[in-house]
Scaffold this motif. Structure first.
Motif, PDB file in Angstrom:
ATOM      1  N   VAL A 101       0.839  -1.201   0.000  1.00 51.31           N
ATOM      2  CA  VAL A 101       0.000   0.000   0.000  1.00 51.31           C
ATOM      3  C   VAL A 101       0.873   1.249   0.000  1.00 51.31           C
ATOM      4  N   ARG A 102       0.303   2.299  -0.540  1.00 46.42           N
ATOM      5  CA  ARG A 102       0.830   3.644  -0.371  1.00 46.42           C
ATOM      6  C   ARG A 102      -0.203   4.407   0.433  1.00 46.42           C
ATOM      7  N   ILE A 103       0.252   5.357   1.212  1.00 48.19           N
ATOM      8  CA  ILE A 103      -0.656   6.107   2.089  1.00 48.19           C
ATOM      9  C   ILE A 103      -0.404   7.583   1.869  1.00 48.19           C
ATOM     10  N   GLY A 104      -1.457   8.383   1.888  1.00 46.82           N
ATOM     11  CA  GLY A 104      -1.248   9.812   1.710  1.00 46.82           C
ATOM     12  C   GLY A 104      -2.467  10.628   2.045  1.00 46.82           C
ATOM     13  N   GLY A 105      -2.297  11.921   1.960  1.00 53.74           N
ATOM     14  CA  GLY A 105      -3.396  12.836   2.217  1.00 53.74           C
ATOM     15  C   GLY A 105      -2.932  14.264   2.059  1.00 53.74           C
ATOM     16  N   HIS A 106      -3.889  15.144   1.928  1.00 52.38           N
ATOM     17  CA  HIS A 106      -3.614  16.577   1.807  1.00 52.38           C
ATOM     18  C   HIS A 106      -3.981  17.250   3.122  1.00 52.38           C
ATOM     19  N   SER A 107      -3.192  18.243   3.527  1.00 52.84           N
ATOM     20  CA  SER A 107      -3.463  18.997   4.748  1.00 52.84           C
ATOM     21  C   SER A 107      -3.483  18.042   5.956  1.00 52.84           C
ATOM     22  N   LYS A 108      -4.539  18.081   6.765  1.00 47.37           N
ATOM     23  CA  LYS A 108      -4.595  17.199   7.932  1.00 47.37           C
ATOM     24  C   LYS A 108      -4.473  15.737   7.517  1.00 47.37           C
ATOM     25  N   GLY A 109      -4.939  15.412   6.303  1.00 47.33           N
ATOM     26  CA  GLY A 109      -4.829  14.046   5.815  1.00 47.33           C
ATOM     27  C   GLY A 109      -3.392  13.572   5.734  1.00 47.33           C
ATOM     28  N   GLY A 110      -2.463  14.485   5.433  1.00 46.12           N
ATOM     29  CA  GLY A 110      -1.050  14.132   5.404  1.00 46.12           C
ATOM     30  C   GLY A 110      -0.528  13.785   6.787  1.00 46.12           C
ATOM     31  N   ASN A 111      -0.972  14.541   7.793  1.00 48.49           N
ATOM     32  CA  ASN A 111      -0.606  14.250   9.179  1.00 48.49           C
ATOM     33  C   ASN A 111      -1.126  12.867   9.576  1.00 48.49           C
ATOM     34  N   LEU A 112      -2.391  12.570   9.234  1.00 49.10           N
ATOM     35  CA  LEU A 112      -2.981  11.276   9.579  1.00 49.10           C
ATOM     36  C   LEU A 112      -2.257  10.130   8.883  1.00 49.10           C
ATOM     37  N   ALA A 113      -1.836  10.357   7.630  1.00 49.59           N
ATOM     38  CA  ALA A 113      -1.133   9.316   6.878  1.00 49.59           C
ATOM     39  C   ALA A 113       0.180   8.945   7.565  1.00 49.59           C
ATOM     40  N   ILE A 114       0.955   9.959   7.960  1.00 52.18           N
ATOM     41  CA  ILE A 114       2.229   9.693   8.641  1.00 52.18           C
ATOM     42  C   ILE A 114       1.983   9.001   9.972  1.00 52.18           C
ATOM     43  N   TYR A 115       1.011   9.501  10.728  1.00 56.56           N
ATOM     44  CA  TYR A 115       0.737   8.946  12.050  1.00 56.56           C
ATOM     45  C   TYR A 115       0.303   7.482  11.945  1.00 56.56           C
ATOM     46  N   ALA A 116      -0.607   7.191  11.015  1.00 54.51           N
ATOM     47  CA  ALA A 116      -1.102   5.820  10.848  1.00 54.51           C
ATOM     48  C   ALA A 116       0.031   4.885  10.459  1.00 54.51           C
ATOM     49  N   ALA A 117       0.882   5.309   9.527  1.00 56.92           N
ATOM     50  CA  ALA A 117       1.993   4.469   9.080  1.00 56.92           C
ATOM     51  C   ALA A 117       2.986   4.211  10.213  1.00 56.92           C
ATOM     52  N   ALA A 118       3.193   5.217  11.051  1.00 58.51           N
ATOM     53  CA  ALA A 118       4.159   5.091  12.144  1.00 58.51           C
ATOM     54  C   ALA A 118       3.674   4.139  13.237  1.00 58.51           C
ATOM     55  N   PHE A 119       2.387   4.221  13.579  1.00 59.06           N
ATOM     56  CA  PHE A 119       1.909   3.499  14.754  1.00 59.06           C
ATOM     57  C   PHE A 119       1.044   2.283  14.427  1.00 59.06           C
ATOM     58  N   CYS A 120       0.937   1.934  13.153  1.00 48.71           N
ATOM     59  CA  CYS A 120       0.257   0.705  12.757  1.00 48.71           C
ATOM     60  C   CYS A 120       1.156  -0.490  13.117  1.00 48.71           C
ATOM     61  N   LYS A 121       0.590  -1.483  13.771  1.00 47.00           N
ATOM     62  CA  LYS A 121       1.392  -2.609  14.256  1.00 47.00           C
ATOM     63  C   LYS A 121       1.245  -3.858  13.395  1.00 47.00           C
ATOM     64  N   ILE A 122       0.598  -3.720  12.227  1.00 44.89           N
ATOM     65  CA  ILE A 122       0.347  -4.890  11.380  1.00 44.89           C
ATOM     66  C   ILE A 122       1.020  -4.719  10.018  1.00 44.89           C
ATOM     67  N   HIS A 123       1.945  -5.606   9.703  1.00 45.84           N
ATOM     68  CA  HIS A 123       2.561  -5.656   8.376  1.00 45.84           C
ATOM     69  C   HIS A 123       3.014  -4.288   7.873  1.00 45.84           C
ATOM     70  N   SER A 124       3.641  -3.516   8.728  1.00 43.21           N
ATOM     71  CA  SER A 124       4.046  -2.161   8.322  1.00 43.21           C
ATOM     72  C   SER A 124       5.070  -2.188   7.188  1.00 43.21           C
ATOM     73  N   LYS A 125       5.738  -3.318   6.976  1.00 38.88           N
ATOM     74  CA  LYS A 125       6.711  -3.413   5.887  1.00 38.88           C
ATOM     75  C   LYS A 125       6.037  -3.346   4.522  1.00 38.88           C
ATOM     76  N   ARG A 126       4.733  -3.575   4.496  1.00 37.38           N
ATOM     77  CA  ARG A 126       3.996  -3.515   3.237  1.00 37.38           C
ATOM     78  C   ARG A 126       3.669  -2.084   2.820  1.00 37.38           C
ATOM     79  N   VAL A 127       3.977  -1.127   3.669  1.00 35.57           N
ATOM     80  CA  VAL A 127       3.789   0.294   3.323  1.00 35.57           C
ATOM     81  C   VAL A 127       4.968   0.753   2.483  1.00 35.57           C
ATOM     82  N   LEU A 128       4.711   1.063   1.220  1.00 38.16           N
ATOM     83  CA  LEU A 128       5.780   1.449   0.307  1.00 38.16           C
ATOM     84  C   LEU A 128       6.225   2.890   0.513  1.00 38.16           C
ATOM     85  N   GLU A 129       5.247   3.797   0.543  1.00 41.59           N
ATOM     86  CA  GLU A 129       5.540   5.235   0.639  1.00 41.59           C
ATOM     87  C   GLU A 129       4.422   5.918   1.420  1.00 41.59           C
TER      88      GLU A 129
END
Length: 376
Positions: free
Chosen positions: A164-192
């Protein structure tokens, strides 16, 4: 002066199998997250339409939603009829607004033809609940929307294999980084992870190992006079984009970002106004403790709430409400904090004059030099 609409004309006939996913594709999908997919389906979790079907269904809606801030409708039609985006499937739309929890959260999953998914988190909409939560980023260890973003990503990674790739604009960008950082499941599958002019984080987040570990995958993209990414602490390495707009407020809108072929047209550097304002905001936030920040924000939005306004549209109709709210909120600050606010405004005005003078000298220097030589 090309933008992502021009990109759709240039690259719209090329699928992502023919030309790989790029940073412009990211911006387009993060902007499409502002579309109200809830107008098209009763069971939002079961929505499964291509973007072409989304556009065609949207034409049958009797009273379509009016967009006060980001309006994705100008983008949806050319995407729908392009080979690159038209067959992208849309699933798992989630739209939650909880006034009691002070939460505005929205996310959607796009299934790309390269067998990956792009999970897009929507930025702040016109609800004042959402804007209040943006202010809460400055002192809360975790906001309700950030917690919901982690849950959404974890569910997405559990339900399906693939990257998966994750992203967002404005607050969505903050949520994307936060989710990717603190997700505890298969985080290696996050490409960008893409943050398109998203605000940063407070000390509770940036000091954690999970946040630091995700930064190599994060691409922070900002316009040259960004007024949003400077809020709280953000990644130092940035992609700084030229914009067709002159002021920082309008540069926040993605349709002003300039592109060249399959990448952004880069600015030489972040503008002096943006850098100076970032320094002033950082200094002001450093002066306030968490209790003072909470008191300021609570007073500000309680006054607005008491007026009956619940959206930016309503606040825009009666600007006196916001003026009164700011005055009452400022009264909650200590003398030192009030002086800091005053000094920041004065310094910002001085910075504006400095930048104006520097730009004037730069623009008129060839003219002045020419006339000096001709007078010799």
């Amino acid at each position: 002066m090309a933008t992502y609409l021009d990109y759709l004309e240039w690259r719209g006939d090329l699928t992502m199998k023919e030309r790989p996913f790029n940073e412009i594709d990211n911006l387009i999908l993060s902007e499409l997250a502002y579309f109200h997919f809830d107008e098209l389906a009763v069971n939002l979790q079961q929505i499964n339409l291509t973007l072409r079907e989304v556009w065609e269904s949207a034409q049958t809606v009797e009273h379509p939603r009016i967009y006060f801030t980001n309006d994705p409708l100008h983008l949806l039609e050319p995407c729908a009829y392009s080979r690159r985006f038209g067959n992208i499937r849309v699933t798992n739309f989630s739209d939650l607004v909880d006034k009691e929890k002070r939460m505005q959260f929205c996310a959607v999953t796009f299934h790309l033809e390269d067998s990956t998914r792009y999970i897009a988190f929507r930025g702040t909409d016109s609800s004042l609940v959402g804007w209040r939560e943006d202010f809460d980023f400055s002192y809360l260890e975790e906001t309700p929307a950030q917690a919901e973003a982690v849950r959404y990503l974890q569910a997405a990674l559990r339900s399906k294999r693939g990257n998966v790739r994750i992203g967002g604009h404005s607050k969505g960008g903050n949520l994307a980084i936060y989710a990717a950082a603190f997700c505890k499941i298969h985080s290696k599958r996050v490409l960008e992870v893409y943050s398109n002019d998203g605000p940063g984080f407070n000390r509770y987040v940036i000091d954690k190992a999970e946040y630091q570990s995700i930064l190599p995958k994060v691409k922070l993209i900002i316009p040259e006079s960004s007024l949003v990414s400077i809020l709280c602490t953000n990644k130092e390495e940035k992609v700084i984009v030229r914009s067709t707009a002159e002021d920082g407020i309008h540069q926040h809108l993605p349709y002003t970002w300039m592109v060249e072929r399959d990448h952004f047209l880069l600015a030489e550097q972040q503008s002096a106004i943006s850098l100076r304002l970032g320094e002033l905001v950082a200094k002001w936030l450093e002066l306030l403790n968490d209790e003072e920040k909470q008191a300021f924000i609570s007073t500000l939005f309680d006054v607005i709430d008491a007026s009956g306004a619940s959206t930016l549209e309503e606040l825009n109709d009666n600007k006196l409400i916001s003026y009164n709210a700011i005055l009452k909120a400022a009264a909650t600050l200590s003398g030192e904090a009030r002086r800091s606010v005053r000094d920041s405004i004065i310094k910002l005005a001085e910075a504006s004059k400095e930048v104006f003078w520097d730009e004037t000298k730069k623009n008129f220097q060839p003219f002045l030099l020419k006339n000096t030589l001709s007078n010799r």
